[in-house]
Motif scaffolding. Structure first.
Motif, PDB file in Angstrom:
ATOM      1  N   THR A   1     -16.652  -3.736  -5.508  1.00  0.00           N
ATOM      2  CA  THR A   1     -16.476  -5.093  -5.263  1.00  0.00           C
ATOM      3  C   THR A   1     -17.818  -5.888  -5.558  1.00  0.00           C
ATOM      4  O   THR A   1     -17.752  -7.185  -6.075  1.00  0.00           O
ATOM      5  CB  THR A   1     -15.969  -5.412  -3.717  1.00  0.00           C
TER       6      THR A   1
ATOM      7  N   ASN B   1     -13.151  -5.221   0.300  1.00  0.00           N
ATOM      8  CA  ASN B   1     -12.455  -4.932  -0.985  1.00  0.00           C
ATOM      9  C   ASN B   1     -11.306  -5.611  -1.010  1.00  0.00           C
ATOM     10  O   ASN B   1     -10.845  -6.193  -2.188  1.00  0.00           O
ATOM     11  CB  ASN B   1     -12.186  -3.393  -0.934  1.00  0.00           C
ATOM     12  N   ASN B   2     -10.274  -5.674   0.176  1.00  0.00           N
ATOM     13  CA  ASN B   2      -9.240  -6.223   0.151  1.00  0.00           C
ATOM     14  C   ASN B   2      -9.344  -7.742   0.499  1.00  0.00           C
ATOM     15  O   ASN B   2      -8.363  -8.779   0.182  1.00  0.00           O
ATOM     16  CB  ASN B   2      -8.232  -5.715   0.898  1.00  0.00           C
TER      17      ASN B   2
ATOM     18  N   ALA C   1     -15.855   2.923   5.189  1.00  0.00           N
ATOM     19  CA  ALA C   1     -15.041   2.599   4.079  1.00  0.00           C
ATOM     20  C   ALA C   1     -13.608   1.846   4.579  1.00  0.00           C
ATOM     21  O   ALA C   1     -13.123   0.785   4.006  1.00  0.00           O
ATOM     22  CB  ALA C   1     -14.498   3.818   3.532  1.00  0.00           C
ATOM     23  N   ASP C   2     -13.102   2.219   5.606  1.00  0.00           N
ATOM     24  CA  ASP C   2     -12.020   1.227   6.272  1.00  0.00           C
ATOM     25  C   ASP C   2     -12.304  -0.047   6.485  1.00  0.00           C
ATOM     26  O   ASP C   2     -11.478  -0.878   6.113  1.00  0.00           O
ATOM     27  CB  ASP C   2     -11.395   1.932   7.691  1.00  0.00           C
TER      28      ASP C   2
ATOM     29  N   TRP D   1     -10.372  -0.882  -8.364  1.00  0.00           N
ATOM     30  CA  TRP D   1      -9.901   0.541  -7.529  1.00  0.00           C
ATOM     31  C   TRP D   1     -10.247   1.569  -8.656  1.00  0.00           C
ATOM     32  O   TRP D   1     -10.343   2.697  -8.461  1.00  0.00           O
ATOM     33  CB  TRP D   1      -8.534   0.091  -7.033  1.00  0.00           C
TER      34      TRP D   1
ATOM     35  N   ASN E   1      -6.836   5.491  -3.024  1.00  0.00           N
ATOM     36  CA  ASN E   1      -7.720   6.116  -1.952  1.00  0.00           C
ATOM     37  C   ASN E   1      -8.136   7.636  -1.730  1.00  0.00           C
ATOM     38  O   ASN E   1      -8.965   7.904  -1.441  1.00  0.00           O
ATOM     39  CB  ASN E   1      -6.957   5.651  -0.659  1.00  0.00           C
TER      40      ASN E   1
ATOM     41  N   ARG F   1     -17.084   2.756  -3.018  1.00  0.00           N
ATOM     42  CA  ARG F   1     -16.051   1.621  -2.590  1.00  0.00           C
ATOM     43  C   ARG F   1     -16.520   0.123  -2.417  1.00  0.00           C
ATOM     44  O   ARG F   1     -16.044  -0.665  -2.808  1.00  0.00           O
ATOM     45  CB  ARG F   1     -15.387   2.155  -1.543  1.00  0.00           C
TER      46      ARG F   1
ATOM     47  N   THR G   1       0.728  -1.347  -0.108  1.00  0.00           N
ATOM     48  CA  THR G   1       0.048  -0.055  -0.039  1.00  0.00           C
ATOM     49  C   THR G   1       0.924   1.577  -0.008  1.00  0.00           C
ATOM     50  O   THR G   1       0.336   2.326   0.160  1.00  0.00           O
ATOM     51  CB  THR G   1      -0.920  -0.107   1.080  1.00  0.00           C
TER      52      THR G   1
ATOM     53  N   ARG H   1     -13.679   2.819  -9.554  1.00  0.00           N
ATOM     54  CA  ARG H   1     -14.038   4.047  -8.472  1.00  0.00           C
ATOM     55  C   ARG H   1     -13.995   5.261  -9.001  1.00  0.00           C
ATOM     56  O   ARG H   1     -14.606   6.281  -8.937  1.00  0.00           O
ATOM     57  CB  ARG H   1     -13.263   3.878  -7.232  1.00  0.00           C
TER      58      ARG H   1
ATOM     59  N   PHE I   1     -12.835  -1.744   3.232  1.00  0.00           N
ATOM     60  CA  PHE I   1     -11.617  -1.990   2.627  1.00  0.00           C
ATOM     61  C   PHE I   1     -10.859  -3.208   3.180  1.00  0.00           C
ATOM     62  O   PHE I   1     -10.564  -4.239   2.373  1.00  0.00           O
ATOM     63  CB  PHE I   1     -10.808  -1.009   2.685  1.00  0.00           C
ATOM     64  N   ARG I   2     -10.963  -3.483   4.376  1.00  0.00           N
ATOM     65  CA  ARG I   2     -10.016  -4.472   5.105  1.00  0.00           C
ATOM     66  C   ARG I   2     -10.545  -5.537   4.757  1.00  0.00           C
ATOM     67  O   ARG I   2      -9.937  -6.798   4.734  1.00  0.00           O
ATOM     68  CB  ARG I   2      -9.977  -3.955   6.500  1.00  0.00           C
TER      69      ARG I   2
END
Length: 346
Positions: free
Chosen positions: A237, A183-184, A175-176, A58, A141, A233, A26, A61, A179-180
């Motif tokens: 996905t 998304n990821n 969003a965090d 990504w 991001n 976001r 990242t 977005r 993502f964690r």
């Protein structure tokens, strides 16, 4: 982002770390394009070119936010093809395989123009300074947040506020988490190098899916009663879940289409101007199944799933909400930026 793999003997590189967990690099180019130009790159119409790929979640977005805010006339768009090798994304969709504005065949050329010894993966999205041909940033991001805040002077009339100041703390928090774990999280499943790493990633992914289902059963959007950055976001996905992540990445507790709340939420956004009209399912499948040859050695691209169900009624209007707040929907995509016929849910 969909990072070009820096290692491996295959043309497209290796993505799975044998025996371990997938860890995303990242470390991005954190230079920002701002209204005051404090990093040396002021917001200027026509100066920069957004380089994206419809295949990449990504980068997708940035396509959505650019459309919703109406930045097409001030920020040009270059599109890479869905398949790259281990060196770089390429402009094989353009005549002669060369971007018509930057005059380069590979995105790495813009990276090396600024950083001759750039050591990390060549990623999309990226924004390039057209006069110099140098990459400015690939910090996915931050790019869309800056579209909402730093590029405000050039928003279209009726542009929605995707990052309202009063809601930013909650948007960032949601969003965090997304993502964690989502998304990821799908990549942590797909690129796991051990059963233990896969099991851990799988459990985290579907625990968060359950959390999202509960949250979205009570409200139409993730934060407040309008579309925000958080929805953008998550959406990219969800659109890839059944075509790719369910099978290719072994995220197979259930398909998205078997999760009623999330499936209705995803269709609601897909049918909202600016969302579904940026999605190219053909390129999405080509990218994952061909590029990730250590996951799919045959590089066979599956014909399914059926995609017309993305256009079926979703019923989310019953939860209220105003998609664009006090704003208006964006106009149709510009002719040169249309998803090719047969590549969407049509």
């Amino acid at each position: 982002m969909n990072q070009v793999a820096p290692t491996g003997d295959q043309d497209s590189g290796s993505y799975v770390e044998p025996g371990g967990e997938f860890t995303r690099d990242t470390r991005y180019i954190t230079t920002r394009i701002t209204a005051d130009g404090r990093d040396g790159y002021p917001v200027e119409p026509g100066r920069y070119r957004l380089i994206a790929a419809r295949a990449c979640p990504w980068a997708n977005r940035t396509l959505i936010v650019r459309r919703l805010l109406g930045l097409e006339s001030v920020l040009s768009l270059g599109l890479c093809g869905p398949v790259h090798d281990k060196r770089s994304w390429t402009f094989d969709l353009d005549p002669g395989g060369v971007d018509p504005v930057l005059r380069i065949p590979r995105l790495q050329d813009a990276y090396f123009a600024r950083f001759p010894d750039y050591p990390r993966g060549i990623t999309v999205p990226a924004i390039v300074d057209v006069p110099t041909g140098e990459v400015v940033t690939n910090d996915f991001n931050q790019i869309t947040l800056d579209f909402s805040t730093e590029w405000r002077q050039f928003h279209r009339d009726g542009a929605p506020d995707l990052y309202p100041e009063a809601r930013r703390g909650e948007i960032d928090e949601v969003a965090d988490l997304v993502f964690r774990d989502v998304n990821n999280g799908v990549y942590r499943c797909g690129f796991a190098g051990s059963q233990e790493a896969y099991d851990k990633a799988y459990d985290r992914l579907f625990s968060r899916i359950d959390w999202l289902t509960e949250r979205l059963s009570r409200q139409r959007y993730l934060v407040g009663d309008t579309i925000t950055e958080a929805d953008v976001r998550l959406f990219t996905t969800l659109t890839r879940f059944d075509p790719v992540y369910h099978g290719h990445f072994k995220c197979n507790r259930s398909k998205l289409s078997e999760i009623p709340v999330l499936w209705a939420y995803a269709r609601d956004l897909f049918q909202t101007p600016g969302f579904g009209d940026t999605v190219d399912f053909v390129q999405i499948k080509q990218h994952y199944y061909i590029v990730h040859s250590d996951v799919n050695p045959t590089r066979i691209v599956p014909k399914g799933p059926e995609l017309s169900n993305w256009l079926t009624p979703h019923g989310r209007e019953e939860l209220g909400g105003r998609p664009f707040g006090d704003g208006t929907p964006p106009p149709p995509p510009q002719p040169g930026e249309l998803v090719p016929p047969g590549h969407g849910a049509d």
